[in-house]
Design an enzyme around this catalytic site. Structure first.
Site, PDB file in Angstrom:
ATOM      1  N   CYS A  13      53.938  20.333  70.909  1.00 23.86           N
ATOM      2  CA  CYS A  13      52.889  19.938  70.236  1.00 23.86           C
ATOM      3  C   CYS A  13      52.883  19.854  69.021  1.00 23.86           C
ATOM      4  O   CYS A  13      53.731  20.546  68.388  1.00 23.86           O
ATOM      5  CB  CYS A  13      51.756  20.349  71.397  1.00 23.86           C
ATOM      6  SG  CYS A  13      50.277  19.287  71.508  1.00 23.86           S
ATOM      7  N   CYS A  87      52.280  15.574  73.044  1.00 23.96           N
ATOM      8  CA  CYS A  87      51.065  14.802  72.027  1.00 23.96           C
ATOM      9  C   CYS A  87      51.902  13.764  71.289  1.00 23.96           C
ATOM     10  O   CYS A  87      53.188  13.982  71.142  1.00 23.96           O
ATOM     11  CB  CYS A  87      50.272  16.132  71.231  1.00 23.96           C
ATOM     12  SG  CYS A  87      51.261  16.588  69.813  1.00 23.96           S
ATOM     13  N   CYS A  94      59.237  14.539  66.502  1.00 24.43           N
ATOM     14  CA  CYS A  94      60.294  15.591  67.245  1.00 24.43           C
ATOM     15  C   CYS A  94      61.620  15.466  66.357  1.00 24.43           C
ATOM     16  O   CYS A  94      62.451  14.325  66.423  1.00 24.43           O
ATOM     17  CB  CYS A  94      60.453  14.970  68.647  1.00 24.43           C
ATOM     18  SG  CYS A  94      61.367  16.056  69.691  1.00 24.43           S
TER      19      CYS A  94
END
Length: 171
Positions: A13, A87, A94
């Protein structure tokens, strides 16, 4: 998709203060020795939201007093079987992880951003946790050892498609 170790799962997240912490501790409960669960954030807040700890303790009977908000940089050298973003921001930023883990997105609303009374905030946190709990029940029931990696990837990604607004979940 056989593994010679427990399946390693990293939940990501932005702040690592609520959603990813919920997922980490709920998987620890539901997954037993079959999974190792971790959580981290792109820009960790430095503290776990107190309502996260309270909801885990009071609603799920999970002691998360040792939870801490940490950067995903701490996990750069670890090979994961699954990397799951919870999220949208973490999904977009990422990094690439070694070992080609299965990457899935299980987006849920940010409880820390919810504005309301204390009881409404706690209910919202609980609904977010409950959404993740239900997804993890499905995830942990998958016969991972009996499926090929492409099937596991498809099923893992499908778990996150039921984008439920936390405020709409049953309290």
């Amino acid at each position: 998709m056989k593994s010679d170790h427990p399946y390693r799962v990293l939940f990501l997240c932005t702040g690592n203060s609520a959603r990813s912490v919920f997922a980490e501790f709920l998987l620890r409960r539901l997954g037993g020795k079959r999974f190792e669960a971790y959580s981290a954030g792109a820009n960790p807040s430095g503290t776990v939201n107190p309502l996260t700890i309270k909801v885990l303790r009071e609603r799920f009977n999970i002691d998360a007093s040792d939870a801490r908000s940490k950067s995903w940089d701490e996990f750069r050298g670890i090979t994961f079987d699954f990397v799951i973003t919870v999220c949208d921001n973490a999904r977009e930023t990422c990094p690439v992880w070694p070992g080609q883990p299965i990457v899935a997105h299980w987006g849920v609303d940010d409880p820390a951003a919810f504005v309301g009374s204390d009881s409404a905030r706690e209910r919202f946190f609980y609904n977010v946790a409950l959404t993740l709990y239900r997804r993890l029940q499905i995830f942990t029931s998958l016969p991972l050892e009996q499926l090929d990696e492409l099937k596991v990837e498809k099923l893992t990604k499908e778990i996150g498609l039921d984008r439920v607004k936390a405020g709409d979940s049953a309290a």
